[in-house]
Design a protein around this motif. Sequence first.
Motif, mmCIF file in Angstrom:
data_model
loop_
_atom_site.group_PDB
_atom_site.id
_atom_site.type_symbol
_atom_site.label_atom_id
_atom_site.label_comp_id
_atom_site.label_asym_id
_atom_site.label_seq_id
_atom_site.Cartn_x
_atom_site.Cartn_y
_atom_site.Cartn_z
ATOM 1 N N PRO B 47 0.822 -1.219 0.000
ATOM 2 C CA PRO B 47 0.000 0.000 0.000
ATOM 3 C C PRO B 47 0.851 1.262 0.000
ATOM 4 O O PRO B 47 0.519 2.245 -0.672
ATOM 5 N N LEU B 48 1.973 1.209 0.736
ATOM 6 C CA LEU B 48 2.846 2.385 0.771
ATOM 7 C C LEU B 48 3.352 2.711 -0.626
ATOM 8 O O LEU B 48 3.285 3.863 -1.073
ATOM 9 N N LEU B 49 3.807 1.673 -1.329
ATOM 10 C CA LEU B 49 4.321 1.898 -2.684
ATOM 11 C C LEU B 49 3.219 2.374 -3.623
ATOM 12 O O LEU B 49 3.444 3.226 -4.470
ATOM 13 N N ILE B 50 2.003 1.811 -3.423
ATOM 14 C CA ILE B 50 0.884 2.244 -4.268
ATOM 15 C C ILE B 50 0.615 3.732 -4.054
ATOM 16 O O ILE B 50 0.458 4.497 -5.009
ATOM 17 N N ILE B 51 0.620 4.150 -2.780
ATOM 18 C CA ILE B 51 0.370 5.570 -2.495
ATOM 19 C C ILE B 51 1.426 6.428 -3.170
ATOM 20 O O ILE B 51 1.120 7.398 -3.872
ATOM 21 N N VAL B 52 2.701 6.065 -2.939
ATOM 22 C CA VAL B 52 3.790 6.864 -3.511
ATOM 23 C C VAL B 52 3.649 6.906 -5.030
ATOM 24 O O VAL B 52 3.716 7.970 -5.644
ATOM 25 N N TRP B 53 3.437 5.743 -5.625
ATOM 26 C CA TRP B 53 3.332 5.667 -7.081
ATOM 27 C C TRP B 53 2.172 6.504 -7.603
ATOM 28 O O TRP B 53 2.308 7.280 -8.536
ATOM 29 N N TYR B 54 1.010 6.371 -6.961
ATOM 30 C CA TYR B 54 -0.192 7.044 -7.409
ATOM 31 C C TYR B 54 -0.041 8.557 -7.326
ATOM 32 O O TYR B 54 -0.357 9.297 -8.251
ATOM 33 N N VAL B 55 0.491 9.003 -6.175
ATOM 34 C CA VAL B 55 0.678 10.444 -5.977
ATOM 35 C C VAL B 55 1.677 10.982 -6.986
ATOM 36 O O VAL B 55 1.423 11.992 -7.652
ATOM 37 N N VAL B 56 2.815 10.285 -7.116
ATOM 38 C CA VAL B 56 3.873 10.796 -7.990
ATOM 39 C C VAL B 56 3.413 10.782 -9.446
ATOM 40 O O VAL B 56 3.574 11.766 -10.172
ATOM 41 N N SER B 57 2.774 9.691 -9.888
ATOM 42 C CA SER B 57 2.409 9.613 -11.307
ATOM 43 C C SER B 57 1.349 10.661 -11.657
ATOM 44 O O SER B 57 1.340 11.193 -12.762
ATOM 45 N N ASN B 58 0.466 10.990 -10.705
ATOM 46 C CA ASN B 58 -0.541 12.003 -10.987
ATOM 47 C C ASN B 58 -0.008 13.422 -10.840
ATOM 48 O O ASN B 58 -0.525 14.344 -11.466
ATOM 49 N N GLY B 59 0.997 13.566 -9.947
ATOM 50 C CA GLY B 59 1.428 14.926 -9.635
ATOM 51 C C GLY B 59 2.681 15.359 -10.347
ATOM 52 O O GLY B 59 3.025 16.550 -10.347
ATOM 53 N N ILE B 60 3.348 14.399 -10.990
ATOM 54 C CA ILE B 60 4.675 14.713 -11.523
ATOM 55 C C ILE B 60 4.626 15.810 -12.578
ATOM 56 O O ILE B 60 5.491 16.699 -12.606
#
Lengths: 283, 309
Positions: B47-60
Amino acid sequence: MDPVTSPQTAPSTPKPQQAGQGEARATVAADAEPRLVTEGITVHYGNVVGVRDVSLTFRDKTVTALIGPSGCGKTTFLRSLNRMHDLTRGVKVSGRAVLDGTDIYANGVDPVTIRRRIGMVFQKPTPFPTMSIYDNVVAGLKLVGIRDRALLDEVAERSLRQAALWDEVKDRLKAPAAGISGGQQQRLSIARALAVEAEVLLMDEPTSSLDPQSTMRIEELIQELKDTVTIIIVTHNMQQAARVSDYTAFFYEGDLIEVSDTNRMFTNPKEQRTNDYITGRFG
Amino acid sequence: MAVTAPAAPGTLGRLATVTPENLRRRYRRDRLMIGLLVVATTVVLVPLLIIVWYVVSNGISAVLTADFYTQDLGSPARALQGRPTGLGHTILGTMVVDGLALLIAVPIGVGAGIMLSEYPDHPLNPVLRILNDTLNGMPAILKGLLAFSLIVKPMGTFSGFSGAVALAFVMLPILARATEGVLRIIPWSIREAGLALGLPRWRVVLNTVLPAARVGVVTGILIAFARAAGEAAPLLFTSFGNNFFSSTPLRYLMGPVDTLPARLYSLAISPYKEWHAMGWGAGVILLVLVIVTFVGTRIVTRARHTTDL
């Protein structure tokens, strides 16, 4: 009046006889003034009595060894001599401990000033881990606001020389104190106590965590320090007591059983229990 | 039974023998347990990686533009018409509010920790402990409400200062507990050594105990900071929010300012997908802030083992 001790102690503690004291004290300043005198010191841990009614006289510039089996109260008694019990919950000290005419337990006496005059060296070396060797030695001065560089340098060198450590650390005074050996750390602890010009030095088994070589250095040091300070040393090692002390006091189960000059104590003790202890029958 | 006696065939003999068969069984069980631990760790990490991935991919995409850091937000029209817009004022406001919160909370929180650890017999100590535990368990929004009634109402305006006070309430109990904890593991002998030199109690604490615990204290400060930096609730009615750079530096303290967590919320609930993208960008910045803080903690903690002894 017996010059070594003034036992107004409990009836169970016989007054030590001082036959033959003249020759026994040949090594001691026979006219030494009393420096620290305790009168009926009793220490309670809650309802348990740790030390019972101990009256002892410590003479100026002498070494007194406190011996006895574990739990006999010798360390408890030692810690009552500079009010180290003040901070331990549930410990109550009664009686008097008179330093140069002042009872250190009297009202209005500040334990902080008492501890500057009665220093202490602990079983384990206790350098301040974050400070350099130099800062450790002068900690007692620097931290009360003495900033005079020349004075601090002078005190640091004098104290380290007195503690026989100067030659070993003079080139790395700024190095962390945690980096020197255990024996050196213990001498550093002694230097630190000397730097505030303590007149009495309490030593609580100062060599029990050291190797024989370092132990020998500390014992030699005790002999040298005797010229300037009064030393009271707790030791488990009877050979050590015999080697370094002028007087020996034997504690057993919270009572002071016997005190006399060390030669007599180890050759001709008055009390059966003392004899049993020093001959290794118990303890 | 004597130790030297031959083992009774029934019990001792069997227990003492190691056969290839039961050795294999033990190894199998060992591997099984390790496998379970790996699965459990993965369940935590995914879940931690999913959060990081989701936030970064949407916000990058948002955080890679210079405008994001140099412009303020303005009205939605700016984003909709493709005019320059960004969260520069939000990042600045966050630094002001969080920094001021640290300045307020560290002396008080560390002081309370010292009090709890070093003066256990002080009559105020039990009261302090209860207050600290209560504050620790209090919902963050109530801390915002407290700062609102203490500061916003009398001042008559939302302000960065009141936001900092609200965040300080979040930091205080964490700081006090962390400080108490690390001071308690400093050996008693160091205190006695200081006292035996004739140093007053407070000197001993300040100059010997606290330096020995400094790594732990710094860790506590960083944890408290990371925790407070992510809080939006206490800021909603204290620092309130602002779509623009303030006109004067003083206004960051005395007027409403934007902060990342609160802005993230308002962007996310807005009806504009351009603003949603910027909200993800705010999430990335927050994430970086917290990660940098924790990595910093690790580096400081690591330093202890190499330098301190």
